[in-house]
Design a protein around this motif. Structure first.
Motif, PDB file in Angstrom:
ATOM      1  N   GLU A  98       0.840  -1.205   0.000  1.00 49.49           N
ATOM      2  CA  GLU A  98       0.000   0.000   0.000  1.00 49.49           C
ATOM      3  C   GLU A  98       0.875   1.255   0.000  1.00 49.49           C
ATOM      4  OE1 GLU A  98      -3.313   2.320  -0.318  1.00 49.49           O
ATOM      5  OE2 GLU A  98      -3.158   0.159  -0.575  1.00 49.49           O
ATOM      6  N   GLU A  99       1.964   1.211   0.758  1.00 49.38           N
ATOM      7  CA  GLU A  99       2.890   2.351   0.824  1.00 49.38           C
ATOM      8  C   GLU A  99       3.479   2.640  -0.563  1.00 49.38           C
ATOM      9  OE1 GLU A  99       7.159   3.553   2.889  1.00 49.38           O
ATOM     10  OE2 GLU A  99       6.175   1.685   3.466  1.00 49.38           O
ATOM     11  N   THR A 100       3.884   1.597  -1.259  1.00 43.94           N
ATOM     12  CA  THR A 100       4.453   1.756  -2.599  1.00 43.94           C
ATOM     13  C   THR A 100       3.403   2.281  -3.566  1.00 43.94           C
ATOM     14  OG1 THR A 100       6.035  -0.020  -2.202  1.00 43.94           O
ATOM     15  CG2 THR A 100       5.606   0.541  -4.502  1.00 43.94           C
ATOM     16  N   ILE A 102       0.883   4.168  -2.912  1.00 41.97           N
ATOM     17  CA  ILE A 102       0.670   5.591  -2.627  1.00 41.97           C
ATOM     18  C   ILE A 102       1.793   6.417  -3.239  1.00 41.97           C
ATOM     19  CG2 ILE A 102       0.663   7.318  -0.773  1.00 41.97           C
ATOM     20  CD1 ILE A 102      -0.930   5.213   0.909  1.00 41.97           C
ATOM     21  N   LYS A 103       3.037   5.943  -3.070  1.00 43.28           N
ATOM     22  CA  LYS A 103       4.181   6.667  -3.635  1.00 43.28           C
ATOM     23  C   LYS A 103       4.079   6.748  -5.154  1.00 43.28           C
ATOM     24  CE  LYS A 103       7.645   5.674  -0.098  1.00 43.28           C
ATOM     25  NZ  LYS A 103       8.899   4.948   0.179  1.00 43.28           N
ATOM     26  N   MET A 104       3.676   5.641  -5.785  1.00 40.47           N
ATOM     27  CA  MET A 104       3.532   5.630  -7.236  1.00 40.47           C
ATOM     28  C   MET A 104       2.417   6.583  -7.663  1.00 40.47           C
ATOM     29  SD  MET A 104       4.210   1.539  -7.937  1.00 40.47           S
ATOM     30  CE  MET A 104       2.827   1.387  -8.970  1.00 40.47           C
ATOM     31  N   SER A 105       1.339   6.589  -6.938  1.00 41.03           N
ATOM     32  CA  SER A 105       0.211   7.463  -7.239  1.00 41.03           C
ATOM     33  C   SER A 105       0.629   8.922  -7.134  1.00 41.03           C
ATOM     34  CB  SER A 105      -0.938   7.169  -6.279  1.00 41.03           C
ATOM     35  OG  SER A 105      -1.986   8.081  -6.474  1.00 41.03           O
ATOM     36  N   GLU A 106       1.387   9.226  -6.091  1.00 40.10           N
ATOM     37  CA  GLU A 106       1.855  10.602  -5.904  1.00 40.10           C
ATOM     38  C   GLU A 106       2.790  11.015  -7.025  1.00 40.10           C
ATOM     39  OE1 GLU A 106       3.587  10.566  -2.005  1.00 40.10           O
ATOM     40  OE2 GLU A 106       1.643  10.739  -1.009  1.00 40.10           O
ATOM     41  N   THR A 129      -8.872   8.937  -6.710  1.00 47.64           N
ATOM     42  CA  THR A 129      -9.397   7.672  -6.208  1.00 47.64           C
ATOM     43  C   THR A 129      -9.456   7.664  -4.682  1.00 47.64           C
ATOM     44  OG1 THR A 129      -8.439   6.568  -8.129  1.00 47.64           O
ATOM     45  CG2 THR A 129      -9.091   5.160  -6.294  1.00 47.64           C
ATOM     46  N   LYS A 130      -8.390   8.118  -4.048  1.00 54.42           N
ATOM     47  CA  LYS A 130      -8.353   8.135  -2.576  1.00 54.42           C
ATOM     48  C   LYS A 130      -9.379   9.120  -2.011  1.00 54.42           C
ATOM     49  CE  LYS A 130      -5.301   4.994  -1.971  1.00 54.42           C
ATOM     50  NZ  LYS A 130      -5.692   3.711  -1.434  1.00 54.42           N
TER      51      LYS A 130
END
Length: 164
Positions: A98-100, A102-106, A129-130
């Motif tokens: 999940e952390e990865t 989020i980083k990719m999404s950012e 999405t979030k």
């Protein structure tokens, strides 16, 4: 034979390589292995010696930076494509944490700022999405109200921040 200071050996070697062009020396640059072709046995030994080697974060960063912005020729792209054909992706069957994610999404998208006019609270989400998940609506709803520039459910205002 020539005697010189140890700090000058490479310079002197290069001088003689340039001047004499020796026929049995396949390397054109002193102290470089550029142009040397290893036997399959040597390649296997090198490969085995490097397996399981742990790299420091500093080394990983330097390796990454050395490849950043590298543009491959059409010929190289074709060769790489041919090499990959018929092989399964190394990521097959794995999932990002999940952390990865989020980083990719950012890194890819832009953040969404949500202002609640009733509570006067502002919250920033890493993606449409979030934000949609938090407000229990669809991502399309977020996009629609971002475009409209009107409040969702008469209380939520959306604003894109970062890349648009």
């Amino acid at each position: 034979m020539e005697y010189c200071e140890p700090s000058q050996t490479i310079i002197r070697e290069q001088h003689y390589l340039d001047q004499l062009s020796p026929e049995y020396n396949i390397l054109l640059v002193a102290s470089s292995s550029l142009g040397k072709l290893h036997t399959e046995e040597t390649k296997l030994k090198i490969s085995n010696s490097l397996k399981g080697r742990l790299l420091t974060e500093e080394v990983k960063e330097k390796m990454s930076l050395s490849r950043t912005g590298k543009i491959f020729s059409v010929k190289t792209k074709k060769i790489l494509s041919e090499l990959r054909k018929g092989k399964a992706s190394p990521f097959l069957g794995k999932k990002h944490s999940e952390e990865t994610r989020i980083k990719m999404s950012e890194g890819i998208g832009s953040k969404v700022e949500v202002f609640n006019k009733d509570t006067l609270e502002t919250k920033i989400y890493p993606s449409n999405t979030k934000a949609a998940e938090a407000l229990n609506c669809s991502e399309n709803t977020i996009r629609y109200y971002l475009k409209l520039n009107k409040p969702y459910k008469s209380k939520y205002f959306f604003k894109k921040i970062g890349r648009v």
